[in-house]
Design a protein around this motif. Structure first.
Motif, PDB file in Angstrom:
ATOM      1  N   LEU A  11       0.851  -1.225   0.103  1.00  0.00           N
ATOM      2  CA  LEU A  11      -0.043   0.086  -0.071  1.00  0.00           C
ATOM      3  C   LEU A  11       0.849   1.249   0.067  1.00  0.00           C
ATOM      4  CD1 LEU A  11      -1.420  -2.134   2.456  1.00  0.00           C
ATOM      5  CD2 LEU A  11      -3.168  -0.683   1.710  1.00  0.00           C
ATOM      6  N   GLU A  14      -6.401  -2.338   9.074  1.00  0.00           N
ATOM      7  CA  GLU A  14      -7.431  -0.927   9.455  1.00  0.00           C
ATOM      8  C   GLU A  14      -7.618  -1.134  10.947  1.00  0.00           C
ATOM      9  OE1 GLU A  14     -11.090  -0.120   7.904  1.00  0.00           O
ATOM     10  OE2 GLU A  14     -10.560  -0.940   5.887  1.00  0.00           O
ATOM     11  N   VAL A  17      -7.173 -11.370   1.151  1.00  0.00           N
ATOM     12  CA  VAL A  17      -7.010  -9.904   1.223  1.00  0.00           C
ATOM     13  C   VAL A  17      -7.843  -9.067   1.963  1.00  0.00           C
ATOM     14  CG1 VAL A  17      -7.262  -7.834  -0.699  1.00  0.00           C
ATOM     15  CG2 VAL A  17      -6.462  -9.930  -1.516  1.00  0.00           C
ATOM     16  N   ARG A  18      -9.138  -9.677   2.212  1.00  0.00           N
ATOM     17  CA  ARG A  18     -10.144  -8.977   3.040  1.00  0.00           C
ATOM     18  C   ARG A  18      -9.395  -9.119   4.461  1.00  0.00           C
ATOM     19  NH1 ARG A  18     -12.774 -11.418   6.777  1.00  0.00           N
ATOM     20  NH2 ARG A  18     -13.809 -12.917   5.530  1.00  0.00           N
ATOM     21  N   ARG A  74     -10.578 -13.869   0.323  1.00  0.00           N
ATOM     22  CA  ARG A  74     -10.578 -14.079   2.052  1.00  0.00           C
ATOM     23  C   ARG A  74      -9.215 -13.498   2.503  1.00  0.00           C
ATOM     24  NH1 ARG A  74     -12.354 -18.127   5.952  1.00  0.00           N
ATOM     25  NH2 ARG A  74     -13.211 -19.382   4.072  1.00  0.00           N
ATOM     26  N   LEU A  87      -6.586  -6.610   4.994  1.00  0.00           N
ATOM     27  CA  LEU A  87      -6.858  -5.400   4.913  1.00  0.00           C
ATOM     28  C   LEU A  87      -7.834  -4.851   6.318  1.00  0.00           C
ATOM     29  CD1 LEU A  87      -8.349  -4.761   1.162  1.00  0.00           C
ATOM     30  CD2 LEU A  87      -6.263  -3.815   2.512  1.00  0.00           C
ATOM     31  N   GLU A  88      -8.805  -5.681   6.621  1.00  0.00           N
ATOM     32  CA  GLU A  88      -9.309  -5.491   7.992  1.00  0.00           C
ATOM     33  C   GLU A  88      -8.528  -5.538   9.135  1.00  0.00           C
ATOM     34  OE1 GLU A  88     -13.653  -7.722   7.142  1.00  0.00           O
ATOM     35  OE2 GLU A  88     -12.128  -8.743   8.549  1.00  0.00           O
ATOM     36  N   ILE A  94      -5.073   3.626   7.290  1.00  0.00           N
ATOM     37  CA  ILE A  94      -4.543   2.981   6.009  1.00  0.00           C
ATOM     38  C   ILE A  94      -5.811   2.693   5.051  1.00  0.00           C
ATOM     39  CG2 ILE A  94      -4.962   0.739   6.823  1.00  0.00           C
ATOM     40  CD1 ILE A  94      -1.932   0.228   5.942  1.00  0.00           C
ATOM     41  N   THR A  95      -7.041   2.750   5.422  1.00  0.00           N
ATOM     42  CA  THR A  95      -8.145   2.580   4.673  1.00  0.00           C
ATOM     43  C   THR A  95      -8.014   3.576   3.635  1.00  0.00           C
ATOM     44  OG1 THR A  95     -10.409   2.014   4.815  1.00  0.00           O
ATOM     45  CG2 THR A  95      -9.653   4.140   5.663  1.00  0.00           C
ATOM     46  N   GLU A  96      -7.470   4.863   3.453  1.00  0.00           N
ATOM     47  CA  GLU A  96      -7.259   5.705   2.427  1.00  0.00           C
ATOM     48  C   GLU A  96      -6.208   5.584   1.651  1.00  0.00           C
ATOM     49  OE1 GLU A  96      -9.779   7.517   1.635  1.00  0.00           O
ATOM     50  OE2 GLU A  96     -10.875   6.953   3.578  1.00  0.00           O
ATOM     51  N   TYR A  97      -5.168   4.514   2.002  1.00  0.00           N
ATOM     52  CA  TYR A  97      -4.076   4.348   1.111  1.00  0.00           C
ATOM     53  C   TYR A  97      -4.435   3.655  -0.234  1.00  0.00           C
ATOM     54  CZ  TYR A  97      -0.862   5.094   5.006  1.00  0.00           C
ATOM     55  OH  TYR A  97      -0.055   5.634   6.000  1.00  0.00           O
ATOM     56  N   GLU A  98      -3.449   3.862  -1.196  1.00  0.00           N
ATOM     57  CA  GLU A  98      -3.617   3.068  -2.503  1.00  0.00           C
ATOM     58  C   GLU A  98      -3.263   1.562  -2.089  1.00  0.00           C
ATOM     59  OE1 GLU A  98      -1.559   4.762  -5.730  1.00  0.00           O
ATOM     60  OE2 GLU A  98      -2.348   3.290  -7.084  1.00  0.00           O
ATOM     61  N   LEU A  99      -3.839   0.700  -2.798  1.00  0.00           N
ATOM     62  CA  LEU A  99      -3.714  -0.758  -2.611  1.00  0.00           C
ATOM     63  C   LEU A  99      -3.002  -0.898  -4.074  1.00  0.00           C
ATOM     64  CD1 LEU A  99      -3.874  -3.709  -1.422  1.00  0.00           C
ATOM     65  CD2 LEU A  99      -5.881  -3.802  -2.852  1.00  0.00           C
TER      66      LEU A  99
END
Lengths: 366, 366
Positions: free
Chosen positions: A221, A282, A274-275, A272, A278-279, A288-293
């Protein structure tokens, strides 16, 4: 750097162009050996290219795995010189000394940190316990943490810079690269080093059931404009029972890892995985939710039967250097030193003894 | 297909190589016009390449947007012939007639479905209400749903096959492609069609503040061995207030979309967008968690001030064909028909009148 040429020795074949194979090849070439690395996709094709790059034996330490810690620490001590030599001989591998923060978000996590801290102190290691407030002061932007542990001795390396630098340095020293997947060692000349990670088991009967793939997914990210930058430390935590880490890179990117499954030779990135990553991220660092993946990837670590790698002779002139699990980048210097010592008829570092593949035979005999 | 050649007419320049520009170019070339498409990256460079491909005016209908529904339905009626003509002239665009299931997972969703069903019935459209049990029978693998709505008239198209087919058919008819980003229309010869999606506003003062980018993220997943395949319908639902859709492709892939933000010209895939889509999809179809995540992407839809596109003359010989928002693929046939009619001095379909850019001036005058 000294370059002790050993004239008249046979060529060396290294099977595998990940961090272990490239390190062995470079070090052997520095000592004057003619080395060929055989790999269908050296540098980028394997687990090393996808790693977080934590050089963190202490933070990963756990009671009962003292041999792993000892080997990891022996390699960690070599890392600064290994990086300096590599920089002098090829390119900078991006060694960072930012240390690790281990964070606890609930009472179960806090209990885990207490066990880890106690274990590390019993071993005489430097690990400072932090209150939640102290942890947030060190790492602005992290969630409300309950407690933390600051381990200053841990390093991190930019795995991609490292692999590129190793390949460049090797090539300058005459290492040749053959793009192929070896299915057997028949007709392979000279001493052979088996460093094909999760695929090594196919190449030698002694390793056939000893090395297995451990699938891992990893993300990259990048903060976008207006985002809080990532903490200047490697941050580790257990989120809902799963370990997760965030490793900042000098270029601003963050490596977020890693899932771990027993899934055979499956390199698909799953929804699963990736989710969950990311969860988890966060939960640690809400911004980090606003970061570019920028990247999702999956690779196969080389698991061993225990937590230790296999480093040593498995047949006449055939050396294993595999099974490093999550520790390939960390243990590359000590592994290369040991293999090069054997190739030169010298004694390897003491700490490698525990990783001898001889233990496979011993267990089979019991 | 009939090909009415109009000799002596000037060349046509189409700015934009997405679904609207490529459709206009192909239809105009079929009528004998010499067409040049100007786009820095035709076919793959814009929002059309990232779409779900739902041709679903009915399921997207909402009280107060009757003009949108009317235009969408006019285009939907053209779709089967448009696809047949394209197949005959170039390649199969992958039109699928699997219909849409709209699913409700809680009482708020169920209330939304009731409003939608009532609205559609008032319009005389075919929309069958389903119990949870009926919905699960149609779509094995979906979560415990409360109720559903089955809309049989909706189609779906494989957006990537479509764009490729349009470009191929156009090229066979003599359409030329110029890879460039036009910053102004100065010196552009002949009639000009502005179909540059979210970037169209830069090209003409009348559209400058009328078209804006609406960012969307979209994922592609593929069932792995042992996974339950996706339902054979487009499945739509509102999850935690956000609309989400799953569109099955003939090759087994599923398109999962789409987030929607006002974020300017930002095409970064965010951690949040990916996490929300994956969570939403798991809520609808739990087994999707084991699917391979094969693509994450973000693009910019062209938003208009209202829900309607801008289709019509904005200056002497300059035609807008933009602002289609989520409906570019759906409305491509009717848009192309209208533009080609004007180029030929003929009358466009009635339904396009509501989309005239003249409404921009009217609003400015009020």
């Amino acid at each position: 750097m000294s370059a002790k040429v050993i004239p008249g020795k046979e060529d060396v074949t290294v099977v595998g162009g990940g961090v272990i194979g490239l390190s062995v090849a470079w070090r052997a070439a520095v000592l004057g050996r003619r080395v060929t690395v055989v790999d269908p996709e050296p540098v980028r094709g394997g687990a090393s290219w996808l790693a977080g790059g934590m050089l963190a034996p202490v933070t990963e330490a756990w009671p009962g795995e003292e041999d792993v810690l000892r080997l990891g620490e022996a390699s960690l001590r070599q890392w600064p010189k290994f990086a300096r030599d590599l920089t002098a001989d090829g390119a900078d591998p991006g060694l960072a000394e930012h240390g690790t923060l281990v964070l606890a978000f609930d009472s179960a996590d806090a209990g885990y940190l207490d066990v880890l801290a106690g274990h590390l102190r019993a071993l005489g290691r430097d690990a400072r316990t932090l209150t939640g407030r102290e942890a947030r002061r060190l790492a602005p932007g992290v969630s409300a943490v309950r407690s933390g542990l600051h381990v200053q001795g841990d390093l991190a390396v930019d795995n991609r810079k490292l692999l590129t630098a190793l390949a460049e340095a090797g090539a300058r020293r005459g290492v040749e690269f053959r793009r192929a997947r070896l299915e057997s060692l028949d007709g392979v000349p000279g001493p052979v080093v088996l460093a094909a990670g999760a695929w090594t088991g196919r190449l030698h009967p002694r390793l056939a059931n000893a090395v297995r793939p451990l699938k891992g997914e990893i993300l990259r990210l990048r903060p976008r404009r207006g985002c809080l930058p990532p903490p200047p430390y490697t941050v580790r935590a257990i989120v809902e029972g799963k370990p997760i880490y965030l490793v900042p890179r000098a270029d601003g990117e963050v490596v977020l890892g890693a899932t771990q499954y027993e899934a055979g030779y499956d390199e698909a990135v799953t929804a699963r995985g990736v989710r969950e990553l990311l969860e988890g991220a966060e939960r640690i660092l809400p911004g980090i939710t606003e970061y570019e993946l920028v990247e999702t990837a999956a690779g196969l670590r080389a698991g061993s039967r225990d937590a230790l790698p296999y480093i040593g002779e498995v047949g006449e002139g055939v050396y294993a250097a595999t099974g490093h699990h999550r520790n390939g980048l960390l243990m590359a210097p000590v592994t290369a030193e040991a293999v090069v010592a054997w190739l030169s008829g010298e004694a390897p570092p003491d700490e490698v003894t525990a990783a001898s593949p001889a233990r496979l035979v011993e267990k089979e005999r019991v």
